[in-house]
Motif scaffolding. Structure first.
Motif, PDB file in Angstrom:
ATOM      1  N   LYS A  59       0.821  -1.217   0.000  1.00 42.90           N
ATOM      2  CA  LYS A  59       0.000   0.000   0.000  1.00 42.90           C
ATOM      3  C   LYS A  59       0.855   1.266   0.000  1.00 42.90           C
ATOM      4  O   LYS A  59       0.519   2.250  -0.663  1.00 42.90           O
ATOM      5  N   SER A  60       1.956   1.232   0.731  1.00 47.46           N
ATOM      6  CA  SER A  60       2.821   2.413   0.763  1.00 47.46           C
ATOM      7  C   SER A  60       3.462   2.646  -0.593  1.00 47.46           C
ATOM      8  O   SER A  60       3.634   3.791  -1.030  1.00 47.46           O
ATOM      9  N   GLY A  61       3.808   1.562  -1.289  1.00 49.82           N
ATOM     10  CA  GLY A  61       4.387   1.701  -2.620  1.00 49.82           C
ATOM     11  C   GLY A  61       3.405   2.273  -3.612  1.00 49.82           C
ATOM     12  O   GLY A  61       3.754   3.130  -4.434  1.00 49.82           O
ATOM     13  N   VAL A  62       2.156   1.815  -3.547  1.00 54.83           N
ATOM     14  CA  VAL A  62       1.121   2.345  -4.440  1.00 54.83           C
ATOM     15  C   VAL A  62       0.867   3.815  -4.154  1.00 54.83           C
ATOM     16  O   VAL A  62       0.715   4.634  -5.066  1.00 54.83           O
ATOM     17  N   ASP A  63       0.859   4.186  -2.868  1.00 53.65           N
ATOM     18  CA  ASP A  63       0.597   5.574  -2.475  1.00 53.65           C
ATOM     19  C   ASP A  63       1.692   6.507  -2.971  1.00 53.65           C
ATOM     20  O   ASP A  63       1.433   7.667  -3.303  1.00 53.65           O
ATOM     21  N   LYS A  64       2.902   5.987  -3.055  1.00 55.07           N
ATOM     22  CA  LYS A  64       4.025   6.824  -3.500  1.00 55.07           C
ATOM     23  C   LYS A  64       4.143   6.869  -5.017  1.00 55.07           C
ATOM     24  O   LYS A  64       5.066   7.478  -5.553  1.00 55.07           O
ATOM     25  N   SER A  66       4.735   4.351  -7.150  1.00 52.38           N
ATOM     26  CA  SER A  66       5.754   3.502  -7.751  1.00 52.38           C
ATOM     27  C   SER A  66       5.155   2.693  -8.896  1.00 52.38           C
ATOM     28  O   SER A  66       3.940   2.519  -9.002  1.00 52.38           O
ATOM     29  N   ASP A  67       6.012   2.203  -9.754  1.00 60.24           N
ATOM     30  CA  ASP A  67       5.581   1.382 -10.883  1.00 60.24           C
ATOM     31  C   ASP A  67       4.785   0.184 -10.355  1.00 60.24           C
ATOM     32  O   ASP A  67       5.209  -0.497  -9.428  1.00 60.24           O
ATOM     33  N   SER A  68       3.631  -0.068 -10.966  1.00 57.14           N
ATOM     34  CA  SER A  68       2.780  -1.162 -10.498  1.00 57.14           C
ATOM     35  C   SER A  68       3.479  -2.508 -10.584  1.00 57.14           C
ATOM     36  O   SER A  68       3.121  -3.446  -9.877  1.00 57.14           O
ATOM     37  N   CYS A  69       4.456  -2.602 -11.467  1.00 61.08           N
ATOM     38  CA  CYS A  69       5.199  -3.861 -11.596  1.00 61.08           C
ATOM     39  C   CYS A  69       6.368  -3.926 -10.620  1.00 61.08           C
ATOM     40  O   CYS A  69       7.051  -4.947 -10.526  1.00 61.08           O
ATOM     41  N   GLY A  70       6.626  -2.838  -9.925  1.00 59.49           N
ATOM     42  CA  GLY A  70       7.766  -2.812  -9.018  1.00 59.49           C
ATOM     43  C   GLY A  70       7.471  -3.362  -7.642  1.00 59.49           C
ATOM     44  O   GLY A  70       8.372  -3.737  -6.916  1.00 59.49           O
ATOM     45  N   GLY A  71       6.200  -3.405  -7.258  1.00 63.03           N
ATOM     46  CA  GLY A  71       5.826  -3.931  -5.955  1.00 63.03           C
ATOM     47  C   GLY A  71       5.281  -5.343  -6.060  1.00 63.03           C
ATOM     48  O   GLY A  71       5.207  -5.927  -7.149  1.00 63.03           O
ATOM     49  N   VAL A  72       4.866  -5.868  -4.926  1.00 71.18           N
ATOM     50  CA  VAL A  72       4.388  -7.255  -4.921  1.00 71.18           C
ATOM     51  C   VAL A  72       3.003  -7.376  -5.545  1.00 71.18           C
ATOM     52  O   VAL A  72       2.653  -8.421  -6.100  1.00 71.18           O
ATOM     53  N   GLY A  73       2.179  -6.328  -5.447  1.00 75.26           N
ATOM     54  CA  GLY A  73       0.831  -6.392  -5.988  1.00 75.26           C
ATOM     55  C   GLY A  73      -0.063  -7.322  -5.178  1.00 75.26           C
ATOM     56  O   GLY A  73       0.353  -7.945  -4.201  1.00 75.26           O
ATOM     57  N   VAL A  74      -1.315  -7.415  -5.613  1.00 73.69           N
ATOM     58  CA  VAL A  74      -2.269  -8.293  -4.946  1.00 73.69           C
ATOM     59  C   VAL A  74      -1.822  -9.741  -5.051  1.00 73.69           C
ATOM     60  O   VAL A  74      -1.981 -10.533  -4.114  1.00 73.69           O
ATOM     61  N   LEU A  75      -1.242 -10.106  -6.187  1.00 72.24           N
ATOM     62  CA  LEU A  75      -0.744 -11.472  -6.355  1.00 72.24           C
ATOM     63  C   LEU A  75       0.334 -11.780  -5.322  1.00 72.24           C
ATOM     64  O   LEU A  75       0.369 -12.870  -4.739  1.00 72.24           O
ATOM     65  N   GLY A  76       1.212 -10.821  -5.080  1.00 73.58           N
ATOM     66  CA  GLY A  76       2.272 -11.012  -4.094  1.00 73.58           C
ATOM     67  C   GLY A  76       1.736 -11.137  -2.684  1.00 73.58           C
ATOM     68  O   GLY A  76       2.257 -11.915  -1.872  1.00 73.58           O
ATOM     69  N   ILE A  77       0.688 -10.358  -2.374  1.00 71.37           N
ATOM     70  CA  ILE A  77       0.068 -10.465  -1.049  1.00 71.37           C
ATOM     71  C   ILE A  77      -0.509 -11.862  -0.860  1.00 71.37           C
ATOM     72  O   ILE A  77      -0.339 -12.493   0.185  1.00 71.37           O
TER      73      ILE A  77
END
Length: 281
Positions: A59-64, A66-77
């Motif tokens: 969530k913090s990455g999305v708020d900042k 960042s590239d959607s492919c750069g974080g874990v995403g819902v799949l990563g969660i």
């Protein structure tokens, strides 16, 4: 082929284990019981620590921005929740059974797999472990924790409480049904590799349920997980929806226990047959 007179009957490859005692005071005097309770506490603490950190990090990455492919995403969660269950069930199965979830414990209690004293002790340990695990996450950075929802389960906008309750019931049914199937002693007796692989389908069940229900409820299917986040986050919305994350999983677990024990394992048929035989005595 008929058995000749005097021959020893063939040894069966499977014997139905006796049901657990409803109350077993003797187990309260054994170290193995308290060791199992401690294992449930630590496992649930680690489970919440890793998974809530993952949620907040995403969530913090999305708020900042960042590239959607750069974080874990819902799949990563979903992977974080599923893989942690796989790891922790593998580590604790031989000590406590690897429940890590009050709904699983409740389902196994209804199926007479654990005693009432053990079930209550496990559920208390799981809830306390969850609270401590989320507390550690908040201790790292309270600002981040509060700003990004604290990993608390809440009903998403656009869904009514009935939909959320249904999602929790079905999701927990999938999980507990998988637990029963993967740990079925009848299957273990015939397939020696099953005990090694049992944590894998359980972890995958958690993974796929999260993929389906994160957009609806954030995915509870574990009352301790929902309670731990609600206690530490302590916001009105999390508490308003808390009942969904207890009632839903407990109903789902009860249905799974009934389905596995009485339908798949023919418990109902055996009970009817036993009744018929006694009425003809």
């Amino acid at each position: 082929m008929t058995q000749e007179e005097g021959e020893t009957p063939p040894i069966k490859d499977y014997h139905e284990p006796p049901p657990a005692a409803f109350m077993d005071p003797k187990e309260l005097t054994k170290w193995s019981f308290y060791r199992a309770v401690i294992a449930e506490f630590i496992a649930t603490l680690l489970f919440l620590y890793v998974t809530v950190l993952t949620v907040i990090g995403y969530k913090s990455g999305v708020d900042k921005g960042s590239d959607s492919c750069g974080g874990v995403g819902v799949l990563g969660i979903a992977w974080a929740f599923g893989s942690m269950i796989f790891v922790l069930v593998y580590c604790t199965a031989g000590i406590s059974g690897g429940h890590i979830n009050p709904a699983v414990t409740f389902g196994l209690f209804l199926a007479r797999k654990v005693s009432l004293s053990r079930a209550i002790s496990y559920i208390v340990a799981q809830c306390l472990g969850a609270i401590c695990g989320v507390g550690i996450v908040k201790g790292f950075n309270p600002t981040y924790y509060n700003n990004y929802g604290g990993g608390a389960n809440q009903l998403a906008d656009g869904y009514n409480k009935g939909v959320g309750l249904g999602a929790e019931i079905i999701g927990t049914f999938v999980l507990v049904y998988t637990v029963f199937s993967a740990t079925d002693p009848k299957r273990n007796a015939r397939d020696s590799y099953v005990p090694v692989l049992a944590p894998l389908p359980i972890g995958f069940a958690v993974f796929v349920v999260h993929l389906a229900t994160i957009p609806i409820t954030g995915t509870g299917i574990n009352p301790a997980r929902s309670l731990g986040a609600a206690v530490i986050y302590n916001k009105e919305k999390a508490w308003d929806d808390q009942w969904i994350f207890w009632v839903g999983p407990l109903i789902g677990a009860a249905i799974a226990a009934f389905y596995h024990q009485f339908i798949l394992r023919a418990g109902a048929a055996r009970a009817i047959e036993s009744f018929r035989s006694t009425t003809h005595i």
